[in-house]
Write a protein that holds these residues in place. Structure first.
Motif, PDB file in Angstrom:
ATOM      1  N   GLU A 191       0.974  -1.088  -0.128  1.00  0.00           N
ATOM      2  CA  GLU A 191      -0.452   0.210   0.058  1.00  0.00           C
ATOM      3  C   GLU A 191       0.908   1.117  -0.337  1.00  0.00           C
ATOM      4  O   GLU A 191       1.877   1.482   1.002  1.00  0.00           O
ATOM      5  N   VAL A 192       0.674   1.754  -0.976  1.00  0.00           N
ATOM      6  CA  VAL A 192       1.669   3.553  -1.157  1.00  0.00           C
ATOM      7  C   VAL A 192       0.095   4.936  -1.037  1.00  0.00           C
ATOM      8  O   VAL A 192      -0.359   4.392  -1.402  1.00  0.00           O
ATOM      9  N   ARG A 193       0.495   5.643  -0.060  1.00  0.00           N
ATOM     10  CA  ARG A 193      -0.439   6.060   0.556  1.00  0.00           C
ATOM     11  C   ARG A 193       0.551   7.142   0.015  1.00  0.00           C
ATOM     12  O   ARG A 193       1.466   8.084   1.607  1.00  0.00           O
ATOM     13  N   ASN A 194       0.135   8.473  -0.490  1.00  0.00           N
ATOM     14  CA  ASN A 194      -0.013   9.962  -0.512  1.00  0.00           C
ATOM     15  C   ASN A 194       2.053  10.113  -0.557  1.00  0.00           C
ATOM     16  O   ASN A 194       2.874  11.321   0.539  1.00  0.00           O
ATOM     17  N   ASP A 249       2.325  12.548  -4.224  1.00  0.00           N
ATOM     18  CA  ASP A 249       1.237  12.446  -3.467  1.00  0.00           C
ATOM     19  C   ASP A 249       0.157  11.362  -4.409  1.00  0.00           C
ATOM     20  O   ASP A 249      -0.711  11.080  -4.668  1.00  0.00           O
ATOM     21  N   LEU A 250       1.209  10.151  -4.562  1.00  0.00           N
ATOM     22  CA  LEU A 250       1.283   8.884  -5.531  1.00  0.00           C
ATOM     23  C   LEU A 250       0.469   8.167  -4.671  1.00  0.00           C
ATOM     24  O   LEU A 250       1.222   7.880  -3.043  1.00  0.00           O
ATOM     25  N   SER A 251      -0.933   7.620  -4.606  1.00  0.00           N
ATOM     26  CA  SER A 251      -1.592   6.508  -4.527  1.00  0.00           C
ATOM     27  C   SER A 251      -2.110   5.316  -4.563  1.00  0.00           C
ATOM     28  O   SER A 251      -2.689   5.715  -5.890  1.00  0.00           O
ATOM     29  N   PHE A 252      -1.736   3.768  -4.089  1.00  0.00           N
ATOM     30  CA  PHE A 252      -1.810   2.670  -5.362  1.00  0.00           C
ATOM     31  C   PHE A 252      -1.737   1.708  -4.519  1.00  0.00           C
ATOM     32  O   PHE A 252      -0.913   1.803  -2.657  1.00  0.00           O
ATOM     33  N   GLU A 253      -2.348   0.634  -4.836  1.00  0.00           N
ATOM     34  CA  GLU A 253      -1.829  -1.362  -3.816  1.00  0.00           C
ATOM     35  C   GLU A 253      -2.142  -2.023  -4.903  1.00  0.00           C
ATOM     36  O   GLU A 253      -2.047  -1.554  -5.792  1.00  0.00           O
ATOM     37  N   ARG A 313      -3.327  -9.413  -2.968  1.00  0.00           N
ATOM     38  CA  ARG A 313      -1.761 -10.600  -3.203  1.00  0.00           C
ATOM     39  C   ARG A 313      -2.393 -11.134  -4.511  1.00  0.00           C
ATOM     40  O   ARG A 313      -3.607 -11.205  -5.345  1.00  0.00           O
ATOM     41  N   GLY A 314      -1.647 -11.826  -5.493  1.00  0.00           N
ATOM     42  CA  GLY A 314      -1.505 -12.829  -6.601  1.00  0.00           C
ATOM     43  C   GLY A 314      -2.181 -11.593  -7.721  1.00  0.00           C
ATOM     44  O   GLY A 314      -2.193 -12.694  -8.674  1.00  0.00           O
ATOM     45  N   GLU A 315      -1.642 -10.880  -7.654  1.00  0.00           N
ATOM     46  CA  GLU A 315      -1.639  -9.714  -8.717  1.00  0.00           C
ATOM     47  C   GLU A 315      -0.465  -9.672  -9.798  1.00  0.00           C
ATOM     48  O   GLU A 315       0.184  -9.660  -8.983  1.00  0.00           O
ATOM     49  N   ASN A 316      -0.581  -9.096 -11.316  1.00  0.00           N
ATOM     50  CA  ASN A 316      -0.017  -8.234 -11.452  1.00  0.00           C
ATOM     51  C   ASN A 316      -0.370  -7.303 -11.647  1.00  0.00           C
ATOM     52  O   ASN A 316      -0.857  -7.218 -12.887  1.00  0.00           O
ATOM     53  N   LEU A 317       0.113  -6.600 -12.033  1.00  0.00           N
ATOM     54  CA  LEU A 317       0.238  -4.547 -11.680  1.00  0.00           C
ATOM     55  C   LEU A 317       0.718  -4.073 -12.704  1.00  0.00           C
ATOM     56  O   LEU A 317       2.644  -3.935 -12.173  1.00  0.00           O
ATOM     57  N   MET A 368      -3.844  -1.802 -14.378  1.00  0.00           N
ATOM     58  CA  MET A 368      -2.911  -1.114 -15.126  1.00  0.00           C
ATOM     59  C   MET A 368      -3.486   0.042 -14.220  1.00  0.00           C
ATOM     60  O   MET A 368      -4.403   0.521 -13.822  1.00  0.00           O
ATOM     61  N   ILE A 369      -1.842   1.005 -13.869  1.00  0.00           N
ATOM     62  CA  ILE A 369      -1.805   1.999 -13.777  1.00  0.00           C
ATOM     63  C   ILE A 369      -1.396   2.732 -14.392  1.00  0.00           C
ATOM     64  O   ILE A 369      -0.405   2.012 -14.438  1.00  0.00           O
ATOM     65  N   MET A 370      -2.187   4.142 -14.839  1.00  0.00           N
ATOM     66  CA  MET A 370      -1.031   4.844 -15.010  1.00  0.00           C
ATOM     67  C   MET A 370      -0.590   6.171 -14.844  1.00  0.00           C
ATOM     68  O   MET A 370      -1.257   6.992 -14.023  1.00  0.00           O
TER      69      MET A 370
END
Length: 259
Positions: A13-16, A29-33, A36-40, A219-221
């Motif tokens: 978990e990445v927050r702020n 101010d990057l946030s994402f998570e 478990r078990g996924e390819n992000l 995915m996230i961009m």
């Protein structure tokens, strides 16, 4: 494109998160998570902070502010001994592969085992080395030197060395950079194989749209150091967003020029 991922537990978990270098603000101010078990897959133009982000996750770089929770621990608050224990649960595949040129493939794979899995016998070490090489499709390379290997083979051996210590989390930094399209596709499929065989949770940093399509559960961009869009691969492919469409088109053109 990957199957639906049923898991919802977050392993990262990445927050702020903020990180700058001098007057340049890279993460803003990057946030994402990571679940478990996924390819992000993390996409974005050069300079948007993709590689900086995963280096902050393992604290190769220290964030200016914000929190990074990995497997229940805030890595920014950990002392060196605790940080090393967390790092041992994370595999990091660098762009360069980072093999030791003076060691054989066997010695390259034995090195992290002897450092991290200190209770293993010589027989167990031998078995782990052979298993890792089998899993990347290169059992015959065991006694070769890195200089005898092609770029794709070196990448596979680097991956074998990373997975040999059974990491829970994998961080891939541009895993297909510098490889031809056929070898790039083979590495992408191998990332999926590792996910299935080792039950890893992975972050894949890539400019390679085909790699993203092949490996991503989600995915996230990034844009200007923060999340611009998050979603399933088809949400990126079926969007009217001009920035995302232009990014995909530009990367597809680059891929065509290398074929």
């Amino acid at each position: 494109m990957k199957n639906e991922n049923p898991h919802t537990e977050n392993v990262v978990e990445v927050r702020n998160l903020y990180k700058g270098f001098g007057d340049m603000q890279v993460l803003d101010d990057l946030s994402f998570e990571l679940r478990r078990g996924e390819n992000l897959v993390i996409l974005g133009k050069s300079g948007t902070g993709k590689s900086v982000t995963i280096k902050c996750i393992v604290r190769l770089l220290t964030a200016d502010s914000g929190s990074i929770n990995v497997l229940g621990h805030d890595v920014n608050q950990l002392k060196e001994k605790e940080l090393n224990e967390i790092r041992q649960k994370i595999g990091f595949l660098f762009q360069s592969g980072a093999l030791y040129d003076s060691m054989t493939v066997r010695q390259n794979l034995e090195f992290p085992l002897r450092r991290i899995k200190k209770d293993l016998s010589e027989t167990e070490i031998e078995a782990k080395v052979k298993e890792a090489l089998e899993n990347v499709g290169l059992p015959e390379a065991i006694d070769k030197m890195p200089s005898e290997l092609s770029g794709g083979m070196r990448k596979r051996i680097s991956l074998a060395r990373t997975i040999i210590v059974d990491p829970e989390i994998m961080l891939y930094d541009e895993p297909t950079t510098g490889l031809d399209p056929v070898t790039s596709h083979e590495i992408s499929l191998l990332i999926n194989d590792i996910q299935q065989k080792y039950k890893t949770s992975s972050i894949v940093i890539t400019h390679d749209i085909e790699c993203a399509r092949t490996t991503a559960n989600r995915m996230i961009m990034l844009k200007e150091g923060r999340v611009y869009k998050e979603g399933k691969p088809q949400e990126f492919e079926q969007t009217d967003d001009e920035l995302i469409n232009s990014y995909f088109q530009s990367q597809n053109v680059k891929n065509l020029k290398t074929t």
